[in-house]
Design a protein around this motif. Structure first.
Motif, PDB file in Angstrom:
ATOM      1  N   LEU A 268       0.809  -1.283   0.100  1.00  0.00           N
ATOM      2  CA  LEU A 268      -0.070  -0.050   0.169  1.00  0.00           C
ATOM      3  C   LEU A 268       0.816   1.453   0.042  1.00  0.00           C
ATOM      4  O   LEU A 268       0.575   2.287  -0.911  1.00  0.00           O
ATOM      5  CB  LEU A 268      -0.943  -0.031   1.275  1.00  0.00           C
ATOM      6  N   MET A 269       1.954   1.321   0.753  1.00  0.00           N
ATOM      7  CA  MET A 269       2.848   2.438   0.924  1.00  0.00           C
ATOM      8  C   MET A 269       3.162   2.756  -0.638  1.00  0.00           C
ATOM      9  O   MET A 269       3.893   3.914  -1.016  1.00  0.00           O
ATOM     10  CB  MET A 269       3.930   2.137   1.804  1.00  0.00           C
ATOM     11  N   ASN A 270       3.704   1.780  -1.244  1.00  0.00           N
ATOM     12  CA  ASN A 270       4.289   1.989  -2.865  1.00  0.00           C
ATOM     13  C   ASN A 270       3.227   2.135  -3.815  1.00  0.00           C
ATOM     14  O   ASN A 270       3.400   2.466  -4.774  1.00  0.00           O
ATOM     15  CB  ASN A 270       4.783   0.573  -3.097  1.00  0.00           C
ATOM     16  N   ASN A 271       1.743   2.390  -3.199  1.00  0.00           N
ATOM     17  CA  ASN A 271       1.090   2.819  -4.256  1.00  0.00           C
ATOM     18  C   ASN A 271      -0.084   3.928  -3.373  1.00  0.00           C
ATOM     19  O   ASN A 271      -1.088   4.013  -3.487  1.00  0.00           O
ATOM     20  CB  ASN A 271      -0.177   1.595  -4.461  1.00  0.00           C
ATOM     21  N   LYS A 272       1.004   4.866  -2.824  1.00  0.00           N
ATOM     22  CA  LYS A 272       0.450   6.064  -2.175  1.00  0.00           C
ATOM     23  C   LYS A 272      -0.749   6.993  -2.980  1.00  0.00           C
ATOM     24  O   LYS A 272      -1.748   7.208  -2.407  1.00  0.00           O
ATOM     25  CB  LYS A 272       1.549   6.917  -1.746  1.00  0.00           C
ATOM     26  N   ASP A 273      -0.291   7.154  -4.083  1.00  0.00           N
ATOM     27  CA  ASP A 273      -1.323   8.089  -4.972  1.00  0.00           C
ATOM     28  C   ASP A 273      -2.566   7.322  -5.029  1.00  0.00           C
ATOM     29  O   ASP A 273      -3.926   8.042  -4.838  1.00  0.00           O
ATOM     30  CB  ASP A 273      -0.706   8.410  -6.333  1.00  0.00           C
TER      31      ASP A 273
ATOM     32  N   ILE B 190      -3.878   4.919  -3.344  1.00  0.00           N
ATOM     33  CA  ILE B 190      -4.844   4.869  -1.916  1.00  0.00           C
ATOM     34  C   ILE B 190      -5.413   5.998  -1.372  1.00  0.00           C
ATOM     35  O   ILE B 190      -6.353   5.907  -0.963  1.00  0.00           O
ATOM     36  CB  ILE B 190      -3.794   4.266  -0.985  1.00  0.00           C
ATOM     37  N   PHE B 191      -4.571   7.069  -1.366  1.00  0.00           N
ATOM     38  CA  PHE B 191      -5.170   8.399  -0.737  1.00  0.00           C
ATOM     39  C   PHE B 191      -5.838   9.181  -1.827  1.00  0.00           C
ATOM     40  O   PHE B 191      -7.109   9.485  -1.462  1.00  0.00           O
ATOM     41  CB  PHE B 191      -4.039   9.025  -0.175  1.00  0.00           C
TER      42      PHE B 191
ATOM     43  N   GLN C 221       1.092  14.555   8.087  1.00  0.00           N
ATOM     44  CA  GLN C 221       0.973  13.828   6.838  1.00  0.00           C
ATOM     45  C   GLN C 221       1.572  12.618   6.807  1.00  0.00           C
ATOM     46  O   GLN C 221       1.258  11.590   6.299  1.00  0.00           O
ATOM     47  CB  GLN C 221       1.452  14.743   5.393  1.00  0.00           C
TER      48      GLN C 221
ATOM     49  N   TYR D 190       0.005   8.880   6.895  1.00  0.00           N
ATOM     50  CA  TYR D 190       0.698   8.073   5.912  1.00  0.00           C
ATOM     51  C   TYR D 190       1.073   6.546   6.269  1.00  0.00           C
ATOM     52  O   TYR D 190       0.521   5.533   5.806  1.00  0.00           O
ATOM     53  CB  TYR D 190       1.696   8.696   4.993  1.00  0.00           C
TER      54      TYR D 190
ATOM     55  N   THR E 153      -2.445   4.907   8.045  1.00  0.00           N
ATOM     56  CA  THR E 153      -3.487   4.472   7.406  1.00  0.00           C
ATOM     57  C   THR E 153      -3.060   3.146   6.330  1.00  0.00           C
ATOM     58  O   THR E 153      -3.793   2.281   6.211  1.00  0.00           O
ATOM     59  CB  THR E 153      -3.693   5.653   6.209  1.00  0.00           C
ATOM     60  N   CYS E 154      -1.683   3.086   6.098  1.00  0.00           N
ATOM     61  CA  CYS E 154      -1.322   2.215   5.319  1.00  0.00           C
ATOM     62  C   CYS E 154      -0.990   1.007   6.249  1.00  0.00           C
ATOM     63  O   CYS E 154      -1.383  -0.471   5.737  1.00  0.00           O
ATOM     64  CB  CYS E 154      -0.045   2.115   4.734  1.00  0.00           C
TER      65      CYS E 154
END
Length: 266
Positions: A33-38, A40-41, A91, A95, A98-99
């Motif tokens: 999920l952290m590598n797909n931040k855009d 996800i958020f 933020q 980040y 949430t992940c």
């Protein structure tokens, strides 16, 4: 006594192994999920904050088509919500947190599988046969709860918070941490609540609850569900009804589940 102590510590060692496996699965999902931040958020987390979110569009069409109500534009967002961050590392903390919660949600089927592997030695051969069906049902129930929390409960809560005003002097600008907390709490709480039939099944199997008990105290459960629906919503009638309906349906399903479990037990 020595054998009992060894047996106890052996169980503790097994539990620790399963917990480590669950934690590793959560961390892997979290990294993904952290590598797909855009995605996800921008598209998921902040989706309900946009005026063209699918729930708002569907609700608008339903009210216009079936109820003949032409909603005032103020009833919905005239523009995307303003969300602000007022903390230096706000933020970044959001980040990571949430992940992590997203990792818990994504890895839930595997976490449940590890839990089942831990208790499996204590089950009978007949009970072990139901594992695949139980895993699928639990995953579906949790997934439905998550989807209901995200697509139904969150939009109603956000819309209520945006439209309710004590005066038109103060502006409704949402705080980032409050917004994220609302999303996470709504999604997780509904995911857990939708597991109610599974909990009833377990309680029935261990004879702590019965079909007759659930049927006898249905009216009391009706009142408790109203209280729960009011507690997890802003308190307005519409959002309370929206949350109460699935709770009531889940209770009805739980009565049938308890009845079936009682028949198999007897």
């Amino acid at each position: 006594m020595k054998e009992n102590k060894m047996s106890f510590w052996k169980h503790i060692g097994e539990l620790r192994k399963h917990i480590i496996h669950c934690f590793c699965a959560i961390i892997i999902a979290m990294i993904i999920l952290m590598n797909n931040k855009d995605i996800i958020f921008d598209y998921i987390i902040f989706g309900p904050s946009k005026k063209n979110f699918i729930t708002y569009r569907i609700f608008y069409k339903l009210t216009n088509t079936f109820l003949g109500i032409h909603l005032n534009p103020v009833s919905f967002f005239s523009r995307d919500l303003e969300i602000q961050n007022r903390q230096i590392f706000g933020q970044f903390n959001i980040y990571v947190w949430t992940c992590f919660i997203g990792g818990v949600i994504l890895s839930f089927p595997y976490v449940f599988y590890e839990f089942w592997k831990f208790i499996r030695p204590a089950l009978s051969d007949e009970e072990k046969k139901y594992f695949r069906g139980i895993l699928i049902i639990v995953t579906i129930l949790f997934g439905l709860g998550v989807l209901f929390g995200y697509f139904v409960l969150c939009p109603f809560l956000i819309q209520f918070g945006y439209s309710f005003r004590i005066s038109y002097v103060p502006k409704n600008i949402f705080d980032l941490s409050d917004y994220i907390s609302l999303i996470i709490n709504s999604v997780l709480s509904m995911g857990i609540i939708f597991l109610f039939p599974f909990f009833i099944f377990i309680l029935t199997k261990i004879e702590l609850i019965s079909y007759n008990f659930l049927k006898k105290y249905r009216k009391h459960a009706f009142l408790i569900m109203l209280i729960i629906a009011s507690a997890i919503t802003p308190g307005d009638i519409l959002s309370t009804i929206v949350v109460f309906i699935p709770l009531f349906l889940l209770y009805q399903v739980s009565i049938y589940v308890s009845f079936s479990a009682n028949k198999k037990t007897s």
